[in-house]
Design a protein around this motif. Structure first.
Motif, PDB file in Angstrom:
ATOM      1  N   ALA A  14       0.912  -1.390   0.295  1.00 47.15           N
ATOM      2  CA  ALA A  14       0.118  -0.089  -0.042  1.00 47.15           C
ATOM      3  C   ALA A  14       0.755   1.228  -0.176  1.00 47.15           C
ATOM      4  CB  ALA A  14      -1.057   0.062   1.441  1.00 47.15           C
ATOM      5  N   CYS A  15       1.930   1.278   0.688  1.00 45.10           N
ATOM      6  CA  CYS A  15       2.926   2.448   0.825  1.00 45.10           C
ATOM      7  C   CYS A  15       4.040   2.256   0.618  1.00 45.10           C
ATOM      8  CB  CYS A  15       2.605   3.085   2.274  1.00 45.10           C
ATOM      9  SG  CYS A  15       3.329   2.223   3.589  1.00 45.10           S
ATOM     10  N   GLY A  16       4.795   1.091   0.157  1.00 44.33           N
ATOM     11  CA  GLY A  16       5.957   0.995   0.137  1.00 44.33           C
ATOM     12  C   GLY A  16       7.061   1.092   1.428  1.00 44.33           C
ATOM     13  N   ALA A  17       6.688   1.190   2.466  1.00 43.41           N
ATOM     14  CA  ALA A  17       7.529   1.187   3.593  1.00 43.41           C
ATOM     15  C   ALA A  17       7.925  -0.172   3.878  1.00 43.41           C
ATOM     16  CB  ALA A  17       6.615   1.573   5.014  1.00 43.41           C
ATOM     17  N   GLU A  18       9.028  -0.597   4.791  1.00 44.39           N
ATOM     18  CA  GLU A  18       9.403  -1.591   5.281  1.00 44.39           C
ATOM     19  C   GLU A  18       8.538  -2.624   5.937  1.00 44.39           C
ATOM     20  OE1 GLU A  18      12.976  -3.570   8.088  1.00 44.39           O
ATOM     21  OE2 GLU A  18      12.684  -1.382   8.147  1.00 44.39           O
ATOM     22  N   VAL A  19       8.162  -3.637   5.765  1.00 45.67           N
ATOM     23  CA  VAL A  19       7.706  -4.852   6.580  1.00 45.67           C
ATOM     24  C   VAL A  19       8.188  -5.696   7.417  1.00 45.67           C
ATOM     25  CG1 VAL A  19       6.079  -6.654   6.053  1.00 45.67           C
ATOM     26  CG2 VAL A  19       5.936  -4.989   4.500  1.00 45.67           C
ATOM     27  N   ILE A  20       7.868  -5.915   8.660  1.00 46.78           N
ATOM     28  CA  ILE A  20       8.641  -6.425   9.597  1.00 46.78           C
ATOM     29  C   ILE A  20       7.444  -7.516  10.242  1.00 46.78           C
ATOM     30  CG2 ILE A  20      10.465  -4.910  10.201  1.00 46.78           C
ATOM     31  CD1 ILE A  20       8.566  -4.562  12.904  1.00 46.78           C
ATOM     32  N   ARG A  21       8.447  -8.695  10.822  1.00 47.05           N
ATOM     33  CA  ARG A  21       7.512  -9.705  11.471  1.00 47.05           C
ATOM     34  C   ARG A  21       8.118  -9.564  12.773  1.00 47.05           C
ATOM     35  NH1 ARG A  21       8.196 -16.056  10.853  1.00 47.05           N
ATOM     36  NH2 ARG A  21       6.393 -16.555  12.611  1.00 47.05           N
ATOM     37  N   PRO A  22       7.330  -9.115  13.884  1.00 46.78           N
ATOM     38  CA  PRO A  22       7.888  -9.207  15.180  1.00 46.78           C
ATOM     39  C   PRO A  22       8.207 -10.687  15.497  1.00 46.78           C
ATOM     40  CG  PRO A  22       6.012  -7.537  15.034  1.00 46.78           C
ATOM     41  CD  PRO A  22       6.204  -8.523  13.668  1.00 46.78           C
ATOM     42  N   GLU A  23       9.170 -10.869  16.497  1.00 41.21           N
ATOM     43  CA  GLU A  23       9.603 -12.075  17.196  1.00 41.21           C
ATOM     44  C   GLU A  23       8.517 -12.571  17.765  1.00 41.21           C
ATOM     45  OE1 GLU A  23      12.921 -13.652  19.956  1.00 41.21           O
ATOM     46  OE2 GLU A  23      13.369 -12.104  18.877  1.00 41.21           O
ATOM     47  N   GLY A  24       8.334 -13.840  17.592  1.00 35.74           N
ATOM     48  CA  GLY A  24       7.160 -14.686  18.238  1.00 35.74           C
ATOM     49  C   GLY A  24       5.647 -14.505  17.752  1.00 35.74           C
TER      50      GLY A  24
END
Length: 194
Positions: free
Chosen positions: A24-34
């Motif tokens: 949608a906006c091009g920002a970084e995507v993260i997956r929080p631990e756990g």
């Protein structure tokens, strides 16, 4: 054994790879631990804003009848609602200017918005969409502190001292109330009479 899905395979299938940037906006995507979910890091992401708006007006949150997904999108795209507090600054004239908004619909929406100002603190807290603070947690925290100022002043330790509030929830709630933008939003809601 070949199941119904396997029988549809052609051999041309590709392995899905989670995008590294938000579509949608091009920002970084993260997956929080756990956690299983990936999250966009941009708080101003249009998709996130729309989801927050829709959550805020939902039946289990502020229960603003007549404001659903389509109206949230129309209000956002028209620049009339940029955050959840903006619902309380809508006027008859602004709503009538939207496509397919008749006088009766506008009256119903404004009445529902006005009625939502009387929701209890637990509903407002839940409506804010604080990560890990669902309906029950919002109710427990609201019952313990009794005011938004009390919650905002609470430390992680104060929050964890409440039975059923663990470190993840306490950190999330405390972090929400440390952010200047969130405190401005709460003040904007307060000024609107929520």
């Amino acid at each position: 054994v070949v199941g119904p899905v396997a029988s549809l395979r052609t051999g041309q299938e590709r392995t899905f790879v989670m995008p590294k940037t938000c579509p949608a906006c091009g920002a970084e995507v993260i997956r929080p631990e756990g956690e299983a979910m990936y999250r966009c890091t941009n708080a101003s992401c249009p998709a996130q804003i729309l989801q927050r708006l829709q959550h805020f007006v939902s039946r289990s949150a502020m229960d603003i009848d007549g404001v659903g997904e389509k109206l949230c999108i129309a209000l956002y795209e028209a620049g009339l609602v940029k955050d959840v507090a903006d619902f309380y600054y809508l006027t008859r004239e602004k709503l009538l200017a939207l496509e397919r908004m008749a006088d009766k619909s506008v009256s119903n929406v404004l009445t529902s918005i006005a009625a939502s100002k009387e929701r209890p603190l637990s509903r407002v807290l839940f409506a804010l969409g604080i990560l890990h603070a669902g309906e029950q947690i919002a109710e427990i925290i609201a019952d313990h502190f009794a005011s938004v100022d009390g919650i905002a002043a609470a430390s992680v330790e104060d929050l964890q001292a409440i039975p059923t509030i663990g470190p993840k929830i306490a950190q999330s709630v405390a972090a929400f109330f440390r952010q200047t933008e969130n405190l401005k939003l709460i003040e904007k809601l307060r000024q609107a009479g929520v």
